[in-house]
Scaffold this motif. Structure first.
Motif, PDB file in Angstrom:
ATOM      1  N   THR A 170       4.602   8.691  16.941  1.00 19.41           N
ATOM      2  CA  THR A 170       4.617   7.761  15.823  1.00 19.41           C
ATOM      3  C   THR A 170       6.056   7.547  15.354  1.00 19.41           C
ATOM      4  OG1 THR A 170       4.431   9.527  14.180  1.00 19.41           O
ATOM      5  CG2 THR A 170       2.352   8.601  15.055  1.00 19.41           C
ATOM      6  N   THR A 171       6.235   6.608  14.442  1.00 24.03           N
ATOM      7  CA  THR A 171       7.570   6.396  13.878  1.00 24.03           C
ATOM      8  C   THR A 171       8.020   7.632  13.103  1.00 24.03           C
ATOM      9  OG1 THR A 171       6.603   5.290  11.954  1.00 24.03           O
ATOM     10  CG2 THR A 171       7.387   3.884  13.749  1.00 24.03           C
ATOM     11  N   GLU A 172       7.096   8.325  12.487  1.00 27.71           N
ATOM     12  CA  GLU A 172       7.435   9.560  11.761  1.00 27.71           C
ATOM     13  C   GLU A 172       7.940  10.619  12.734  1.00 27.71           C
ATOM     14  OE1 GLU A 172       5.516  12.765   8.605  1.00 27.71           O
ATOM     15  OE2 GLU A 172       4.226  11.247   9.507  1.00 27.71           O
ATOM     16  N   LYS A 214      11.264   1.885  12.599  1.00 33.25           N
ATOM     17  CA  LYS A 214      10.416   0.683  12.601  1.00 33.25           C
ATOM     18  C   LYS A 214      11.245  -0.562  12.872  1.00 33.25           C
ATOM     19  CE  LYS A 214       6.864   2.503   9.532  1.00 33.25           C
ATOM     20  NZ  LYS A 214       6.199   2.393   8.220  1.00 33.25           N
ATOM     21  N   GLN A 217      12.398   6.694   8.900  1.00 40.35           N
ATOM     22  CA  GLN A 217      11.234   6.037   9.486  1.00 40.35           C
ATOM     23  C   GLN A 217      11.390   4.520   9.421  1.00 40.35           C
ATOM     24  OE1 GLN A 217       7.586   7.630   7.951  1.00 40.35           O
ATOM     25  NE2 GLN A 217       6.327   6.546   9.423  1.00 40.35           N
ATOM     26  N   ASN A 276      -1.230  -1.446  12.054  1.00 39.88           N
ATOM     27  CA  ASN A 276      -0.008  -1.201  11.295  1.00 39.88           C
ATOM     28  C   ASN A 276       0.810  -0.051  11.865  1.00 39.88           C
ATOM     29  OD1 ASN A 276      -0.486  -3.210   9.378  1.00 39.88           O
ATOM     30  ND2 ASN A 276      -1.827  -1.865   8.203  1.00 39.88           N
ATOM     31  N   THR A 277       0.441   0.442  13.034  1.00 39.65           N
ATOM     32  CA  THR A 277       1.068   1.632  13.601  1.00 39.65           C
ATOM     33  C   THR A 277       1.863   1.303  14.851  1.00 39.65           C
ATOM     34  OG1 THR A 277      -0.771   2.975  12.789  1.00 39.65           O
ATOM     35  CG2 THR A 277       0.589   3.948  14.506  1.00 39.65           C
ATOM     36  N   TRP A 278       3.109   1.745  14.882  1.00 44.39           N
ATOM     37  CA  TRP A 278       3.911   1.654  16.095  1.00 44.39           C
ATOM     38  C   TRP A 278       3.632   2.882  16.946  1.00 44.39           C
ATOM     39  CZ3 TRP A 278       6.544  -2.317  17.926  1.00 44.39           C
ATOM     40  CH2 TRP A 278       6.950  -3.330  17.065  1.00 44.39           C
ATOM     41  N   LYS A 281       2.893  -2.141  18.904  1.00 43.92           N
ATOM     42  CA  LYS A 281       2.271  -2.034  17.590  1.00 43.92           C
ATOM     43  C   LYS A 281       0.780  -2.287  17.717  1.00 43.92           C
ATOM     44  CE  LYS A 281       3.102  -3.185  12.815  1.00 43.92           C
ATOM     45  NZ  LYS A 281       3.883  -3.975  11.867  1.00 43.92           N
TER      46      LYS A 281
END
Length: 68
Positions: free
Chosen positions: A20-22, A36, A32, A51-53, A48
């Protein structure tokens, strides 16, 4: 009919190759929001979904690429 356990294993294998971006922000020492932005600009190999990359693991840190 497909074997549910085999499908779960296949999904686990695919997901183990993504972050994830995190996760990426923690790994690369970036915010983060910056991760993004890099995803949106195409500087990171990612896709993507909703809403999640989802970012491919094993990429060089964008910080390292900037220094090259």
């Amino acid at each position: 009919m497909s074997n549910p356990e085999a499908l779960r294993q296949q999904l686990d294998s695919i997901m183990s190759q993504l972050m994830t971006t995190e996760d990426a922000a923690n790994l690369w020492g970036l915010s983060q929001v910056r991760v993004k932005d890099l995803c949106t600009a195409g500087h990171i190999i990612a896709t993507k979904r909703g809403n999640t990359w989802l970012i491919i693991k094993g990429q060089d840190s964008p910080k390292q690429r900037d220094r090259s």
